[in-house]
Write a protein that holds these residues in place. Structure first.
Motif, PDB file in Angstrom:
ATOM      1  N   ASP A  66       0.821  -1.208   0.000  1.00 20.73           N
ATOM      2  CA  ASP A  66       0.000   0.000   0.000  1.00 20.73           C
ATOM      3  C   ASP A  66       0.854   1.257   0.000  1.00 20.73           C
ATOM      4  N   GLN A  67       1.936   1.237   0.792  1.00 23.31           N
ATOM      5  CA  GLN A  67       2.827   2.396   0.826  1.00 23.31           C
ATOM      6  C   GLN A  67       3.495   2.628  -0.530  1.00 23.31           C
ATOM      7  N   ALA A  68       3.913   1.531  -1.179  1.00 31.56           N
ATOM      8  CA  ALA A  68       4.561   1.657  -2.486  1.00 31.56           C
ATOM      9  C   ALA A  68       3.571   2.157  -3.538  1.00 31.56           C
ATOM     10  N   LYS A  69       2.357   1.676  -3.448  1.00 27.11           N
ATOM     11  CA  LYS A  69       1.342   2.113  -4.409  1.00 27.11           C
ATOM     12  C   LYS A  69       1.031   3.589  -4.240  1.00 27.11           C
ATOM     13  N   ALA A  70       0.925   4.040  -2.990  1.00 27.68           N
ATOM     14  CA  ALA A  70       0.645   5.451  -2.739  1.00 27.68           C
ATOM     15  C   ALA A  70       1.782   6.328  -3.247  1.00 27.68           C
ATOM     16  N   ALA A  71       3.040   5.892  -3.017  1.00 24.39           N
ATOM     17  CA  ALA A  71       4.184   6.672  -3.488  1.00 24.39           C
ATOM     18  C   ALA A  71       4.233   6.702  -5.012  1.00 24.39           C
TER      19      ALA A  71
END
Length: 311
Positions: free
Chosen positions: A51-56
């Motif tokens: 999720d963090q990678a997708k948001a970034a």
């Protein structure tokens, strides 16, 4: 240093009113420190990392091209001064967006799935439409068959009535005829049926033809059952000499072509019924629906020609 970290129990305060604005107690501070330490030492799960990678990634893809962008700086070194990314008026002002593929399907798999979904939806819609059409057609076909069956029974009854008028027999027409047997004992041919088949009015000729066919079938079955077809001296004990001679000629006539009768039988039952009713009215002043013979052609008290007009 150890003394500073020790809890000062003398400085502890208690918020008797339950207000959250009071000073943090030693117990609350200890719990908070433990929670912060646990958060700092906890390893994020794979889902959280994804999720963090997708948001970034989404934030980076959403960044517009400006002077601070690394790509813009590279383009500026090659002479790009801003504006459209082409010579035409409707050229792009932003680079082509990056479409990240996250699944393991081949290139074009998404469009193929969408195509199959569209085809499945279209097929379901077509089936629904066909189902509605089939229901309407079934009702219409059932109604037409019921009307044809009813018209067939009425036609044979009217035909029988017309025969009665032309042969001088009972012509009430009130009793219903057997549609398939077409009434009467076929084992004995009447005097009228000894006439040539084509000399009979075509509007009730089918009655005579069916009686002759029934008589022919009866004789053939009898010969077969008694195994007498090989004997030349066989004679039907129930038939007199006149019947034998007449039957022989008329049975042969059954196999001959009859264009006038074929033309009549090509019509629907309702159309044949209409012709017979017209003949009864014009020749004998008889209304098939009233079941009554009027004294003259005016037929004053008759409501009309069709069945609907008779209520």
């Amino acid at each position: 240093m150890a003394d500073e970290e020790e809890d000062d129990y003398l400085a502890m305060s208690f918020d008797t009113a339950g207000s959250k604005q009071g000073k943090e107690t030693s117990i609350q501070r200890t719990a908070r420190l433990k929670k912060e330490a646990a958060e700092r030492g906890r390893v994020p799960s794979k889902r959280e990392l994804a999720d963090q990678a997708k948001a970034a990634r989404e934030a980076a893809l959403a960044t517009q091209l400006d002077a601070s962008n690394k790509g813009a700086k590279m383009m500026a070194k090659m002479g790009f001064k801003g504006g459209a990314l082409g010579k035409s008026e409707d050229a792009r002002t932003q680079p082509i967006e990056v479409m990240l593929k996250e699944d393991r399907g081949g290139i074009g798999m998404d469009s193929e799935k969408k195509r199959k979904i569209r085809e499945a939806a279209a097929e379901v819609e077509d089936q629904h439409k066909r189902r509605k059409v089939d229901e309407v057609e079934y009702r219409e076909r059932t109604r037409n068959e019921r009307e044809e069956w009813r018209a067939e029974g009425q036609m044979w009854s009217a035909m029988r009535t017309l025969e009665g008028f032309e042969t001088g027999g009972v012509a009430t027409g009130a009793e219903a005829d057997d549609v398939r047997g077409h009434a009467g004992d076929a084992s004995k041919l009447t005097e009228t049926e000894h006439k040539p088949l084509r000399s009979i009015n075509v509007l009730w000729r089918p009655l005579v033809k069916q009686r002759l066919e029934k008589e022919r079938d009866r004789r053939m079955r009898y010969d077969l059952d008694q195994s007498l077809s090989r004997k030349g001296d066989y004679e039907d004990p129930d038939a007199d000499q006149d019947d034998k001679l007449a039957l022989g000629a008329e049975v042969e006539e059954l196999d001959e072509e009859d264009p006038e009768l074929e033309e009549l039988e090509a019509l629907s039952f309702a159309e044949r019924l209409e012709k017979i009713i017209k003949e009864l009215r014009e020749e004998y002043y008889y209304c098939f629906w009233c079941k009554y013979r009027y004294p003259d052609e005016a037929m004053e008290d008759c409501p009309g020609v069709t069945e609907d007009e008779h209520g």
